[in-house]
Write an enzyme that holds these catalytic residues in place. Sequence first.
Site, PDB file in Angstrom:
ATOM      1  N   HIS A  36      36.394  41.384  44.609  1.00 11.52           N
ATOM      2  CA  HIS A  36      35.525  41.755  43.481  1.00 11.52           C
ATOM      3  C   HIS A  36      34.728  40.565  42.965  1.00 11.52           C
ATOM      4  O   HIS A  36      35.236  39.447  42.874  1.00 11.52           O
ATOM      5  CB  HIS A  36      36.333  42.412  42.356  1.00 11.52           C
ATOM      6  CG  HIS A  36      37.326  41.530  41.657  1.00 11.52           C
ATOM      7  ND1 HIS A  36      37.018  40.805  40.518  1.00 11.52           N
ATOM      8  CD2 HIS A  36      38.630  41.268  41.913  1.00 11.52           C
ATOM      9  CE1 HIS A  36      38.080  40.147  40.109  1.00 11.52           C
ATOM     10  NE2 HIS A  36      39.078  40.402  40.938  1.00 11.52           N
ATOM     11  N   ASP A  47      42.468  39.353  46.895  1.00 11.60           N
ATOM     12  CA  ASP A  47      42.301  38.955  45.507  1.00 11.60           C
ATOM     13  C   ASP A  47      42.867  37.546  45.338  1.00 11.60           C
ATOM     14  O   ASP A  47      42.278  36.601  45.823  1.00 11.60           O
ATOM     15  CB  ASP A  47      42.976  39.975  44.582  1.00 11.60           C
ATOM     16  CG  ASP A  47      42.361  39.989  43.190  1.00 11.60           C
ATOM     17  OD1 ASP A  47      42.164  38.893  42.642  1.00 11.60           O
ATOM     18  OD2 ASP A  47      42.099  41.075  42.643  1.00 11.60           O
ATOM     19  N   GLU A  64      36.619  45.500  38.849  1.00 11.48           N
ATOM     20  CA  GLU A  64      38.051  45.307  39.022  1.00 11.48           C
ATOM     21  C   GLU A  64      38.715  44.773  37.761  1.00 11.48           C
ATOM     22  O   GLU A  64      39.829  45.190  37.409  1.00 11.48           O
ATOM     23  CB  GLU A  64      38.314  44.350  40.189  1.00 11.48           C
ATOM     24  CG  GLU A  64      39.775  44.303  40.660  1.00 11.48           C
ATOM     25  CD  GLU A  64      40.668  43.370  39.854  1.00 11.48           C
ATOM     26  OE1 GLU A  64      41.894  43.481  39.968  1.00 11.48           O
ATOM     27  OE2 GLU A  64      40.126  42.524  39.090  1.00 11.48           O
ATOM     28  N   GLU A  65      38.055  43.865  37.070  1.00 18.14           N
ATOM     29  CA  GLU A  65      38.683  43.240  35.899  1.00 18.14           C
ATOM     30  C   GLU A  65      38.934  44.219  34.759  1.00 18.14           C
ATOM     31  O   GLU A  65      39.710  43.935  33.849  1.00 18.14           O
ATOM     32  CB  GLU A  65      37.832  42.068  35.393  1.00 18.14           C
ATOM     33  CG  GLU A  65      37.797  40.862  36.319  1.00 18.14           C
ATOM     34  CD  GLU A  65      39.141  40.150  36.451  1.00 18.14           C
ATOM     35  OE1 GLU A  65      40.109  40.561  35.782  1.00 18.14           O
ATOM     36  OE2 GLU A  65      39.220  39.185  37.231  1.00 18.14           O
ATOM     37  N   ASP A  90      39.089  33.721  40.648  1.00 19.49           N
ATOM     38  CA  ASP A  90      39.472  35.136  40.660  1.00 19.49           C
ATOM     39  C   ASP A  90      38.219  35.933  40.324  1.00 19.49           C
ATOM     40  O   ASP A  90      37.827  35.996  39.164  1.00 19.49           O
ATOM     41  CB  ASP A  90      40.579  35.372  39.627  1.00 19.49           C
ATOM     42  CG  ASP A  90      40.888  36.838  39.382  1.00 19.49           C
ATOM     43  OD1 ASP A  90      40.585  37.664  40.251  1.00 19.49           O
ATOM     44  OD2 ASP A  90      41.419  37.146  38.294  1.00 19.49           O
ATOM     45  N   HIS A 114      42.939  33.388  35.153  1.00 24.76           N
ATOM     46  CA  HIS A 114      42.269  33.875  33.937  1.00 24.76           C
ATOM     47  C   HIS A 114      42.070  32.756  32.908  1.00 24.76           C
ATOM     48  O   HIS A 114      41.830  33.018  31.732  1.00 24.76           O
ATOM     49  CB  HIS A 114      43.000  35.069  33.321  1.00 24.76           C
ATOM     50  CG  HIS A 114      42.737  36.345  34.050  1.00 24.76           C
ATOM     51  ND1 HIS A 114      42.962  37.574  33.495  1.00 24.76           N
ATOM     52  CD2 HIS A 114      42.261  36.585  35.285  1.00 24.76           C
ATOM     53  CE1 HIS A 114      42.648  38.533  34.356  1.00 24.76           C
ATOM     54  NE2 HIS A 114      42.221  37.933  35.464  1.00 24.76           N
TER      55      HIS A 114
END
Length: 346
Positions: A69, A242, A221-222, A187, A322
Amino acid sequence: MSYNEDKIKYYLKSILSISSPSGYTDKIMDYIKEELDTLNIPHFTTNKGAVVATLKGKNNDYQRTLSAHVDTLGAMVKKINSTGSLALDPIGGYMMNSIEGENCTIETVLGKIFTGTIQSTKPSVHISGNDARELKRDSENMEVILDEKISSKEEVEKLEISVGDFICFSARTLFTEKGFIKSRHLDDKASVAILLYAIKYIVDNKIELPYTTNIFISNYEEVGHGASASLPENTKEFLSVDMGCPGLDQNSSEYSVCICAKDSSGPYDLGLRKKLTEICKKENIDYKIDVYPHYGSDASAALRAGYDIKTALIGAGIFASHGYERTHMDSILCTLKLIISYCSQE
């Protein structure tokens, strides 16, 4: 296998330089499509904006789909404060302290771009003392300070900044001499770069694939619904590329490909996991198997949507996920080698 590391870094640096929080991914999708066109790879865009590329294989009835993603964490303007600062509402799940002091851009629906800094509402200990230190870091206590000579809501509105505009965090990408890569949004932009290079490698080396293989670049996706629709109908195996999560009490590593056995959506397909680990053993690919209790993926979204598919999850080990993240080229290369080997074998 010999890989052009400079080309992998080129893809990664290019992707990381394009802001793309969930809901604001048109620019980066245009870049992905341009690169696929350069490689002469057929592709289409789904109604929701994902891009699906297809590499033809011997068997078209049994297909594999690999996903990554391009959407990232970010924020949206929630309110224009009376002082001219901007209240924000988060896009995706992250700790507010991880963005405190971060540079950002505000990209308006009219196409204007402004710069600013994310701060707490009490950013100075010289003014607020312990209140600044003890202030709870949540969205209500955070704001964007614009790099503009303004001091009122009315002055901000004259700039044509409005509620609903996107706030994009500075990536601060850095490649070190010892192979580390430090950046926000590894990510999952690291995986997108890996998949783009894998496509190029397969094409350049004229590798014949046993199964038609699709590359699904998702854009939501997030926020949980990236691959919940529009998978190619003959998909039987779905590999979400991922990230692994190295850290406290985890088995993952920044120097290996990480294979997820289970996350918050439950166990991944055991047979497919065994296939991936057997490839790693056979090809001498350094790998780690791990469990992530606070994690979901595009594969999770596809299963929740009702797709009858076997799923697996792999990725480079991304430390401090994150937040301001880090990985190593060793992990990226291990992930790449597993992907190419998996695509090449029955």
